[in-house]
Design an enzyme around this catalytic site. Structure first.
Site, short mmCIF file in Angstrom:
data_model
loop_
_atom_site.label_atom_id
_atom_site.label_comp_id
_atom_site.label_asym_id
_atom_site.label_seq_id
_atom_site.Cartn_x
_atom_site.Cartn_y
_atom_site.Cartn_z
N ARG A 1 0.82 -1.21 0.00
CA ARG A 1 0.00 0.00 0.00
C ARG A 1 0.86 1.27 0.00
O ARG A 1 0.43 2.33 -0.46
CB ARG A 1 -0.92 -0.01 1.23
CG ARG A 1 -2.11 0.94 1.11
CD ARG A 1 -3.08 0.74 2.26
NE ARG A 1 -2.46 1.00 3.54
CZ ARG A 1 -2.63 0.24 4.63
NH1 ARG A 1 -3.40 -0.82 4.59
NH2 ARG A 1 -2.03 0.56 5.76
N TYR B 1 -15.32 21.24 -11.49
CA TYR B 1 -15.89 19.95 -11.89
C TYR B 1 -17.07 19.61 -10.96
O TYR B 1 -16.95 19.68 -9.75
CB TYR B 1 -14.77 18.92 -11.77
CG TYR B 1 -15.06 17.51 -12.17
CD1 TYR B 1 -15.42 17.21 -13.48
CD2 TYR B 1 -14.93 16.47 -11.25
CE1 TYR B 1 -15.65 15.89 -13.84
CE2 TYR B 1 -15.15 15.16 -11.61
CZ TYR B 1 -15.52 14.88 -12.92
OH TYR B 1 -15.73 13.58 -13.27
N ASP C 1 -7.10 22.05 -9.80
CA ASP C 1 -7.41 20.93 -10.68
C ASP C 1 -6.84 21.29 -12.04
O ASP C 1 -7.40 22.07 -12.81
CB ASP C 1 -8.93 20.71 -10.74
CG ASP C 1 -9.31 19.48 -11.56
OD1 ASP C 1 -8.51 19.07 -12.42
OD2 ASP C 1 -10.41 18.95 -11.35
N LYS D 1 -7.39 11.20 -17.88
CA LYS D 1 -7.47 11.98 -19.12
C LYS D 1 -6.15 11.88 -19.88
O LYS D 1 -5.85 10.84 -20.44
CB LYS D 1 -7.86 13.42 -18.78
CG LYS D 1 -9.05 13.54 -17.79
CD LYS D 1 -10.36 13.18 -18.44
CE LYS D 1 -11.51 12.98 -17.43
NZ LYS D 1 -11.80 14.09 -16.55
C1 PLP Z 1 -12.61 13.88 -15.29
C2 PLP Z 1 -12.27 14.98 -14.38
C3 PLP Z 1 -12.10 14.75 -13.01
C4 PLP Z 1 -12.37 13.40 -12.40
O1 PLP Z 1 -11.55 12.42 -12.86
P1 PLP Z 1 -12.01 10.87 -12.80
O2 PLP Z 1 -10.76 10.15 -13.06
O3 PLP Z 1 -13.07 10.71 -13.82
O4 PLP Z 1 -12.52 10.64 -11.39
C5 PLP Z 1 -11.73 15.80 -12.22
N1 PLP Z 1 -11.55 17.03 -12.72
C6 PLP Z 1 -11.69 17.29 -14.03
C7 PLP Z 1 -11.44 18.68 -14.52
C8 PLP Z 1 -12.06 16.28 -14.89
O5 PLP Z 1 -12.24 16.56 -16.18
#
Ligand code: PLP
Length: 398
Positions: free
Chosen positions: A62, A117, A189, A214
């Site tokens: 972990r 988000y 973010d 992403k």
């Molecule tokens: C997709 C996304 C997230 C969340 O990511 P996941 O891997 O789908 O949980 C957070 N912030 C932004 C800007 C996103 O586009």
């Protein structure tokens, strides 16, 4: 965590080189370029003495493996010298929730960009509220006006630059300087730009978050998140991850590292194609507005130019006022633009969106239906032709 190995200690390498070399340790991998996918829970100690002293590079699955170490080192090098550590978590949303839980406590106040988000809002309004943490949403374009929203217990500010649907571009360095004067930490973010195009830790951000689902993964085949933090925030993030027991699966860690190695060439292509599509859409009579920070017409263009070194493949458009059936005709006609959530993979996507029913600090009334595009790695000419057919169907259904 130490720096990378295979760049032979060379300093001031270009990020294109860093992204390929950092975190590689071919010697300990018997010559192989990539680390193995280490599936492991137990780590054996050779002697009782070693066990008592918790001696050894790895203690327990972990807490890290050779696979996680390789990815962490690569990401640290990419984030730049301000990065004190990188936490690996099972999704982008888990990166946001883990980071917030790590820095906040009952009785604290949190400021969150109104363009954040949506699941980030759900976490703040749901779990954080239940734990006695109050959230105030702010207009992402508030600038120095954010000062007035600080309370004596404001502990953190969360920004998203730009908002990943509406593309407002907050002034991150300004917000960070005000937050720091008030003793608050800043979370960003940074999924849209990635550390390749926005070194947020160098712009005053304390905690830079990636939905690695992403562009780092890049192939729509993993869920993954990363939390990069500076000296001020890393002890909190590291402790939070340890206490919560958060860790990521070895296959996903490996795929994130594999994706990262080609992110620079993929992003450059996404950037080029998205800009070409955005410019083309600006000339279309069906389109009221194109929301892309790298276009001079975008209200946040000057900030983008100052703070970012590139743009990714995601942007939005506002269609002229039109009935839902016209928008649906477009969506049902295009073939190369898949309809689906997420983005950052090799494929093009389109999704309709409407922020009006959940915004609280700003009003979303763009003047027509909104569509968000992710421009993938297909030929731009094919994408234009596909969208042209979609727009013809839109016009026919008006
Ligand atoms: C997709 C996304 C997230 C969340 O990511 P996941 O891997 O789908 O949980 C957070 N912030 C932004 C800007 C996103 O586009």
């Amino acid at each position: 965590m130490t720096a990378s190995n295979d760049n032979h200690g060379t300093t001031s390498l270009d990020t294109d080189t860093v992204i390929v070399t950092a975190g590689r340790d071919t010697k300990s991998q018997r010559g192989f370029v990539n680390p193995p996918v280490v599936r492991g829970s137990t780590v054996l100690y050779p002697t009782a003495n070693d066990l008592h002293a918790h001696r050894g590079e790895f203690q327990y699955g972990r807490h890290g493996t050779p696979t996680t170490k390789a990815l962490q080192e690569a990401l640290m090098a990419l984030e730049g010298p301000k990065c004190a550590g990188v936490g690996l978590v099972p999704s982008g949303l888990a990166a946001i929730s883990t980071a917030l839980l790590s820095v906040l406590k009952a009785g604290d106040h949190l400021l969150v960009s109104d363009s954040a988000y949506r699941p980030t809002r759900n976490f703040c309004n749901g779990m954080l509220a239940r734990y006695g943490i109050e959230t105030t949403y702010f207009d992402p374009l508030i600038g120095a006006g954010i000062e007035a929203l600080f309370k004596s217990n404001t502990r953190a500010v969360l920004v998203e630059a730009p908002g990943s649907q509406s593309f407002e571009m907050p002034d991150v360095p300004l917000i960070a300087s005000i937050a720091h004067a008030r003793g608050a930490l800043v979370l960003d973010d940074n999924t849209w730009a990635t550390p390749l195009y926005h070194r947020s830790l160098e712009q005053g951000v304390d905690i830079s978050i990636q939905a690695a689902t992403k562009y780092i993964g890049g192939h729509s085949d993993i869920m993954f998140g990363t939390i990069s933090a500076n000296d001020a925030a890393w002890p909190l993030i590291s402790e939070g991850i340890r206490l919560l027991g958060t860790c990521a699966g070895p296959d996903d860690v490996f795929l994130a590292l594999r994706g990262l190695r080609t992110m620079s060439v993929r992003l450059a292509h996404h950037q080029r194609s998205a800009l070409e599509m955005a410019r083309w859409l600006e000339t279309r009579p069906e389109v009221l507005k194109v929301l892309h920070p790298a276009l001079p017409s975008h209200p946040g263009h000057a900030i983008w130019k100052r703070d970012f070194t590139g743009a990714s493949g995601l942007f939005s458009i506002i269609l002229k006022p039109s009935p839902q059936k016209a928008v649906d005709a477009l969506l049902d006609t295009v073939k190369l633009f898949g309809m689906g959530y997420s983005w950052g993979g090799f494929e093009s996507l389109v999704i309709p969106f409407d922020c009006s029913d959940y915004r609280s600090a700003t009003t979303w009334a763009p003047g027509g239906p909104a569509l968000r595009f992710h421009i993938g790695l297909e030929s731009v000419d094919d994408l234009k032709a596909d969208l042209e057919r979609g727009l013809a169907a839109f016009n026919a259904a008006l």
